[in-house]
Write an enzyme that holds these catalytic residues in place. Structure first.
Site, PDB file in Angstrom:
ATOM      1  N   HIS A   1       0.838  -1.199   0.000  1.00 22.74           N
ATOM      2  CA  HIS A   1       0.000   0.000   0.000  1.00 22.74           C
ATOM      3  C   HIS A   1       0.882   1.262   0.000  1.00 22.74           C
ATOM      4  O   HIS A   1       0.732   2.146  -0.857  1.00 22.74           O
ATOM      5  CB  HIS A   1      -0.902  -0.043   1.239  1.00 22.74           C
ATOM      6  CG  HIS A   1      -1.826   1.124   1.377  1.00 22.74           C
ATOM      7  ND1 HIS A   1      -3.152   1.079   1.004  1.00 22.74           N
ATOM      8  CD2 HIS A   1      -1.627   2.377   1.854  1.00 22.74           C
ATOM      9  CE1 HIS A   1      -3.717   2.249   1.241  1.00 22.74           C
ATOM     10  NE2 HIS A   1      -2.818   3.061   1.761  1.00 22.74           N
ATOM     11  N   GLU A   2       1.806   1.314   0.930  1.00 25.17           N
ATOM     12  CA  GLU A   2       2.664   2.506   1.025  1.00 25.17           C
ATOM     13  C   GLU A   2       3.557   2.638  -0.207  1.00 25.17           C
ATOM     14  O   GLU A   2       3.863   3.746  -0.645  1.00 25.17           O
ATOM     15  CB  GLU A   2       3.503   2.475   2.310  1.00 25.17           C
ATOM     16  CG  GLU A   2       2.698   2.429   3.620  1.00 25.17           C
ATOM     17  CD  GLU A   2       1.630   3.500   3.731  1.00 25.17           C
ATOM     18  OE1 GLU A   2       1.746   4.541   3.066  1.00 25.17           O
ATOM     19  OE2 GLU A   2       0.660   3.278   4.491  1.00 25.17           O
TER      20      GLU A   2
ATOM     21  N   HIS B   1       1.719   4.632  -2.765  1.00 24.92           N
ATOM     22  CA  HIS B   1       1.828   6.077  -2.507  1.00 24.92           C
ATOM     23  C   HIS B   1       3.203   6.594  -2.924  1.00 24.92           C
ATOM     24  O   HIS B   1       3.328   7.632  -3.575  1.00 24.92           O
ATOM     25  CB  HIS B   1       1.625   6.366  -1.015  1.00 24.92           C
ATOM     26  CG  HIS B   1       0.199   6.288  -0.549  1.00 24.92           C
ATOM     27  ND1 HIS B   1      -0.813   7.006  -1.139  1.00 24.92           N
ATOM     28  CD2 HIS B   1      -0.377   5.585   0.465  1.00 24.92           C
ATOM     29  CE1 HIS B   1      -1.957   6.749  -0.503  1.00 24.92           C
ATOM     30  NE2 HIS B   1      -1.720   5.893   0.472  1.00 24.92           N
TER      31      HIS B   1
ATOM     32  N   GLU C   1      -4.803   7.510  -3.144  1.00 23.90           N
ATOM     33  CA  GLU C   1      -5.291   6.248  -2.577  1.00 23.90           C
ATOM     34  C   GLU C   1      -5.604   5.241  -3.679  1.00 23.90           C
ATOM     35  O   GLU C   1      -5.489   4.029  -3.467  1.00 23.90           O
ATOM     36  CB  GLU C   1      -6.527   6.529  -1.709  1.00 23.90           C
ATOM     37  CG  GLU C   1      -6.920   5.406  -0.780  1.00 23.90           C
ATOM     38  CD  GLU C   1      -6.008   5.224   0.438  1.00 23.90           C
ATOM     39  OE1 GLU C   1      -5.067   6.041   0.627  1.00 23.90           O
ATOM     40  OE2 GLU C   1      -6.226   4.253   1.177  1.00 23.90           O
TER      41      GLU C   1
END
Lengths: 504, 504
Positions: B265-266, B269, B295
């Protein structure tokens, strides 16, 4: 009215210091954490924060506020936080206003242009490629000097950047006495160089175990994780974000134990910042008062504590347990002599406690000649090599290991070097006082107790921060100024015993 | 003349962004590195750098420069770096000038007062103690809204902080459609909840081995140590100092593998910031254009990549090798179903890919009622619990696990939540386009190849930075706006297969 002006003044001084500490955090990150790709943006960030700090300090608003608090300052005790802050900011404000913005920016630009050239010149052993940048840096320092009212000596104004208020003449006199004592001492030792063996200090020392010993030492010294960090870096240094956020760095090598001593050195720097008076915390007074006094602290913990026999009475069993293969057959006394071996070395930063100072003295002498113009800069390598032969008795095989070894002149830090040896000298002046006031200091080391030393330093040196200038501080604590006597006595006693010298 | 004004304007915009990035570095350090004792000084540092950034943005000098570059802007292509920078800064400048300095500072103050109260209220399960702070934050948001010309809905002005230019009505419509599709789907799954077993995901997973698998995944994704870092922290996040200095964080737990997904997830980003156009690097355009688009990237790497069957065709053997005891007897298909298990959960951040959105939708609805005044804030716990029962079918046993679970409202971030689900929705809108343009995308995953996806995202989304606002970006890439259809189709297909659902 004057007190409300003080509140405004204080707020601007805090802004100035906050911006400066931002620069410190950014530079710490750059040297410890930052991926290589972050370099360009970091230069923007550091450049902008430093510029804003400088603009805050020299602003017309600051000039006005300094005028408005003049009456208030006069009504206060000299030592009060308030008067000290006004005095410090006024001095820096006036000094920095003397330097035109163009010159200030050219000083920075020339240094950052010179640094990579120097780096390459050192790799290529090519002094000629660095020479134009050295010339430019010296020229710019002459311009800088000419911004100020004439001092006793031009060099005073450079020295003042690092050792505020100290005069070249005093330093010259002190280093001269030191040299006169050191050169014969080192000569005597050279004749007995086989008397000390340090071969066991080179071997295989797994880094994880080094870290365990290091952690034990730091914990006994007073390091705690709420207010300190220690990280790995290439060239160790100490920094801080505030007096309750102290950051040491170290560099471990599997083949030797230098980092143990380097970490104690950085601890000494860190402790100075850690023990600054709490009431000074947000202001520019929350810092060690000069590089020389700072170095007296780092050298004290590295050498007077960390290379003492009593220190190792406590820690040597731990070191033996961590590295049984290396040390089980080396008794404490042999270890103690090994870590204190004197051996002239071409490289300043690899030098022992005694010969180190001769490296500094020759740089201090050469800097004055460069600035005064008495020495053609093209002749620097020869001048360097001659002095190394005279003072240390060794031949310099290449400029890379000679005149090009340090980054200071490339970075524009001319006037800086002597503070290293001032640190050594001052550490012993303080040490004579400390051992007189705490008679069982060394017995405490042998029990792993360093609290009394830490507290003495906090109460007598650290808490002042920059409220007192170095000479004022020495006057208060010692009742006098620089004196290389205690340092020479210490070296002659310690090394005389180790090497079995007769004279004294 | 207009071009030289642009150079001045650009320099000020760079200063603004440099100060903002300084704040990011300071906050990253605070959350990852800083000893606890550094907190007070850090608040000074962050506060000052943020204030200077804000002052730079809204300054009279910026107003003047924005006037001076107006003609130049009109002469440029809309998409050009220069016109885009002027447009972005003008918008932010004008918007921020509408808010009086006192209100801006009160908004920050109230949030930082509320945060520790919320933290304690959550521990004590005591909504009443937090209520006055929630009231104050809502009141201040109403004042904030009143600073601007009337919008279609007051909530538009809050949403605009996080999703610039997006309207409440569009989001409401999109989330309503999503809810109408999701609630029955989750109901069907609930009836077959025993169909998927994930018990093997709880056990003993030594962290060093987790890190090895994580490093392998990141390396295949495109992480390199010259421009990225990953560190441990309590609440993982991604940050950056520049597009070539990207910083991920993670939090490993020995008892489960959530951090693998959180790290992906990170990474999503981080990759967005990493692939912003190089020509934007020093300016405020060098950032993802909104939280929702951001997101969409993180969710894509976490869920569409990291919870896909093909991803694990490549990585599952590595995971089995790292944790043989846990996975040797679990075949790939069972593992794939386990990591995609749907299970309504009280806590948003512990929720699965499907039910997560219902957590968001209820917060989005409640925020509008709070702002509109239709809901007495004292009744919030009841309103919360009723909706959780309606949407997720579960009872809320305590406010700590209910209305008090998130920090957003305490921190003044009202209008933020919906961007999480917008991210899910947009990730699937993009995914339909990506899989159409790269037909063998999933086959590549099964070979550990993620370059084509990374490059597609760079060329179509990332390189724009903030040159286009979210709606403009979606229009360019998709030829349309928000649409929850692709996301619903995806969930029904994937979960329908896993749970053996019949309908469609």
């Amino acid at each position: 009215m004057s007190e409300s002006a003080y509140a405004d003044f204080h707020a601007r001084a805090v802004d100035y210091w906050t911006l400066t500490k931002i620069v410190w955090v950014l530079l710490w990150d750059e040297r410890v954490i930052m991926p290589r790709g972050g370099g360009e943006a970091r230069a923007d960030q550091v450049g902008l924060a430093a510029r804003l700090a400088h603009e805050t300090l020299i602003s017309d608003e600051m000039a006005r506020l300094l005028e408005e608090v003049r009456g208030y300052e006069a009504s206060l005790e000299y030592d009060s936080d308030e008067a000290s802050l006004i005095r410090w900011v006024r001095h820096e404000h006036e000094k920095n206003r003397c330097v035109p913005a163009d010159l200030a920016s050219e000083l920075r630009r020339a240094a950052s242009t010179a640094l990579p050239v120097w780096q390459q010149a050192r790799i290529d052993n090519d002094f000629a490629s660095f020479l134009p940048h050295l010339r430019r840096n010296i020229e710019l320092r002459r311009e800088y000097v000419s911004c100020f009212p004439k001092a006793d000596e031009d060099y005073d104004l450079l020295l003042d950047e690092y050792e505020p208020g100290m005069l070249t003449a005093e330093v010259r006199q002190t280093l001269q006495t030191l040299k006169e004592g050191l050169v014969p001492l080192i000569g005597e030792i050279a004749e007995r160089s086989d008397a000390v063996d340090d071969s066991f200090l080179h071997g295989d020392f797994p880094i994880e175990r080094q870290k365990e010993v290091e952690a034990l030492i730091l914990e006994r010294f007073g390091f705690d994780h709420d207010t300190w960090r220690i990280d790995e870096t290439v060239h160790p240094f100490a920094s801080s974000s505030s007096p309750t956020d102290i950051r040491l760095t170290t560099k471990h090598h599997q083949t030797h134990l230098h980092s143990l001593f380097s970490t104690m050195h950085e601890f000494g720097h860190g402790l100075y910042e850690r023990q600054v008076g709490a009431s000074l915390a947000r202001t520019p007074l929350a810092r060690g008062t000069s590089l020389g006094i700072h170095e007296s602290q780092s050298r004290m913990w590295e050498n007077l504590v960390g290379r003492s026999r009593e220190f190792w009475i406590y820690f040597y069993p731990h070191l033996q347990k961590a590295f049984p293969a290396a040390f089980d057959s080396v008794e404490l006394e042999r270890f103690y002599r090994g870590i204190n071996k004197v051996q002239p070395n071409l490289i300043r930063i690899d030098s022992d406690e005694a010969t180190y100072n001769l490296h500094i003295i020759l740089r201090f002498e050469l800097e004055q000649e460069m600035l005064g113009g008495g020495l053609d800069l093209a002749d620097m390598p020869e001048a360097w090599n001659t002095r190394v032969k005279d003072y240390l008795g060794i031949d310099v095989p290449s400029d890379a290991d000679g005149v090009l070894q340090d980054m200071h002149w490339a970075g524009g830090n001319i006037g800086y070097f002597s503070t290293y040896t001032l640190g050594n000298i001052i550490s012993l002046q303080l040490w004579e006082r400390i051992t007189a006031e705490i008679p069982d200091l060394h017995e405490g080391f042998a029990r792993g107790e360093f609290g009394p030393l830490r507290e003495w330093l906090g109460e007598n040196i650290h808490h002042w921060g920059r409220k007192l200038r170095p000479k004022e501080l020495l006057e208060r604590v010692l009742g006098g100024g620089l004196d290389s006597g205690p340092y020479l006595r210490y070296l002659r006693a310690k090394l005389g015993e180790i090497y079995g010298l007769t004279g004294g």
